[in-house]
Design a protein around this motif. Structure first.
Motif, mmCIF file in Angstrom:
data_model
loop_
_atom_site.group_PDB
_atom_site.id
_atom_site.type_symbol
_atom_site.label_atom_id
_atom_site.label_comp_id
_atom_site.label_asym_id
_atom_site.label_seq_id
_atom_site.Cartn_x
_atom_site.Cartn_y
_atom_site.Cartn_z
ATOM 1 N N ASP A 152 0.815 -1.211 0.000
ATOM 2 C CA ASP A 152 0.000 0.000 0.000
ATOM 3 C C ASP A 152 0.853 1.267 0.000
ATOM 4 O O ASP A 152 0.346 2.375 -0.167
ATOM 5 C CB ASP A 152 -1.003 0.015 1.155
ATOM 6 N N ARG A 186 2.755 -8.122 12.260
ATOM 7 C CA ARG A 186 2.120 -9.179 11.489
ATOM 8 C C ARG A 186 3.105 -10.307 11.209
ATOM 9 O O ARG A 186 4.292 -10.082 10.985
ATOM 10 C CB ARG A 186 1.582 -8.627 10.162
ATOM 11 N N GLN A 242 0.141 -14.322 8.278
ATOM 12 C CA GLN A 242 -0.892 -13.302 8.115
ATOM 13 C C GLN A 242 -0.698 -12.541 6.811
ATOM 14 O O GLN A 242 -1.654 -12.247 6.097
ATOM 15 C CB GLN A 242 -0.873 -12.344 9.305
ATOM 16 N N VAL A 255 -3.682 -13.203 2.096
ATOM 17 C CA VAL A 255 -4.381 -12.561 0.977
ATOM 18 C C VAL A 255 -3.874 -13.098 -0.348
ATOM 19 O O VAL A 255 -4.645 -13.295 -1.295
ATOM 20 C CB VAL A 255 -4.260 -11.024 1.056
ATOM 21 N N ASN A 312 -5.925 -6.106 0.204
ATOM 22 C CA ASN A 312 -5.307 -6.627 1.414
ATOM 23 C C ASN A 312 -6.316 -7.577 2.047
ATOM 24 O O ASN A 312 -7.337 -7.900 1.418
ATOM 25 C CB ASN A 312 -4.858 -5.512 2.368
ATOM 26 N N GLU A 313 -6.053 -8.022 3.254
ATOM 27 C CA GLU A 313 -6.928 -9.037 3.855
ATOM 28 C C GLU A 313 -8.339 -8.518 4.119
ATOM 29 O O GLU A 313 -9.280 -9.297 4.260
ATOM 30 C CB GLU A 313 -6.328 -9.549 5.153
ATOM 31 N N ASP A 314 -8.510 -7.177 4.159
ATOM 32 C CA ASP A 314 -9.830 -6.611 4.425
ATOM 33 C C ASP A 314 -10.622 -6.293 3.173
ATOM 34 O O ASP A 314 -11.790 -5.925 3.255
ATOM 35 C CB ASP A 314 -9.680 -5.328 5.247
ATOM 36 N N GLY A 315 -9.988 -6.419 2.004
ATOM 37 C CA GLY A 315 -10.690 -6.127 0.764
ATOM 38 C C GLY A 315 -9.903 -5.208 -0.146
ATOM 39 O O GLY A 315 -8.676 -5.067 0.006
#
Length: 251
Positions: free
Chosen positions: A159, A218, A222, A226, A244-247
């Motif tokens: 990111d 992390r 983890q 993704v 990422n893991e949240d979308g």
């Protein structure tokens, strides 16, 4: 951080799911991705330059029940990438998943990544691995991926490359390399729209590995989650996006 990504376990025998290649898989997130895909039933190629580290990673995965094999691979070398593709075709039989994980941060001393004093040699070196290397490997592996019933490509990004978020420290070689990688990912998705090949970019987050100087809370597992999810998307899964893991992550 240790290259061990979890307590020793044994992956249960299962029907082979296909062949996966993970670049830069001898440690950290790459090794965790390799283990995760192996646990799902993939035969996993450990792509790495250093023979000793590559073999150590393969042996560690084999001990944990993963059907792993080594792939000599320097993503900055046309000859090395071509040899890796030939190995997969002639000795392994094909490729179903490609995870472009190999990446470098680049030197930061002496203002090397301050944009006002940017060292162009550092920029070139970072781009050669993080962007040109991805293109080099992807294009070499596409003929094999096109033969797969469910081909997937995952590019490991950050990111820090988001023009919207602009996260992390100022790194005027590394961050733009990930911005360009995200754009290249979108271009591949457009080019492959009418094929079975699904390509996306993944952000593992700030993972405590050698790459980050072991900074971050992390774990490698983890961070790998993704990428593993994107590598196993259904045929109607998203294309050309950044997650990422949240979308989805804003670009």
């Amino acid at each position: 951080m240790s290259t061990s990504t979890a307590p020793t376990d044994t992956t249960a025998a299962r029907e082979p799911r296909g062949v996966a290649l993970v670049t830069g898989a001898n440690k950290g997130i790459g090794l965790a991705v390799a283990h995760g895909l192996g646990a799902l039933g993939f035969r996993v190629g450990v792509g790495a330059r250093d023979e000793t580290r590559r073999q150590a990673a393969v042996e560690a995965l084999l001990r944990r029940g993963v059907d792993a094999f080594g792939v000599a691979l320097d993503v900055t070398s046309d000859d090395s990438v071509a040899s890796a593709a030939k190995l997969l075709e002639t000795e392994v039989g094909g490729l179903d998943v490609l995870v472009n994980n190999a990446g470098i941060g680049g030197r930061t001393d002496g203002g090397a990544q301050d944009p006002t004093t940017l060292d162009l040699d550092v920029l070139q070196t970072v781009l050669d691995t993080n962007v040109f290397g991805v293109v080099r490997v992807t294009n070499a592996m596409l003929p094999l991926l096109h033969r797969s019933d469910a081909p997937r490509i995952v590019n490991i990004s950050s990111d820090m490359g988001s023009l919207t978020l602009q996260t992390g420290p100022q790194m005027a070689a590394y961050a733009p390399s990930k911005t360009m990688l995200n754009s290249i990912t979108a271009q591949y998705a457009r080019a492959l729209t009418d094929t079975k090949v699904i390509v996306n970019a993944a952000c593992p987050g700030l993972v405590a590995t050698d790459f980050t100087g072991h900074y971050g809370e992390r774990t490698a597992e983890q961070g790998a989650a993704v990428a593993i999810r994107l590598a196993t998307l259904p045929e109607d899964g998203p294309r050309g996006s950044f997650f990422n893991e949240d979308g989805p992550i804003p670009w």
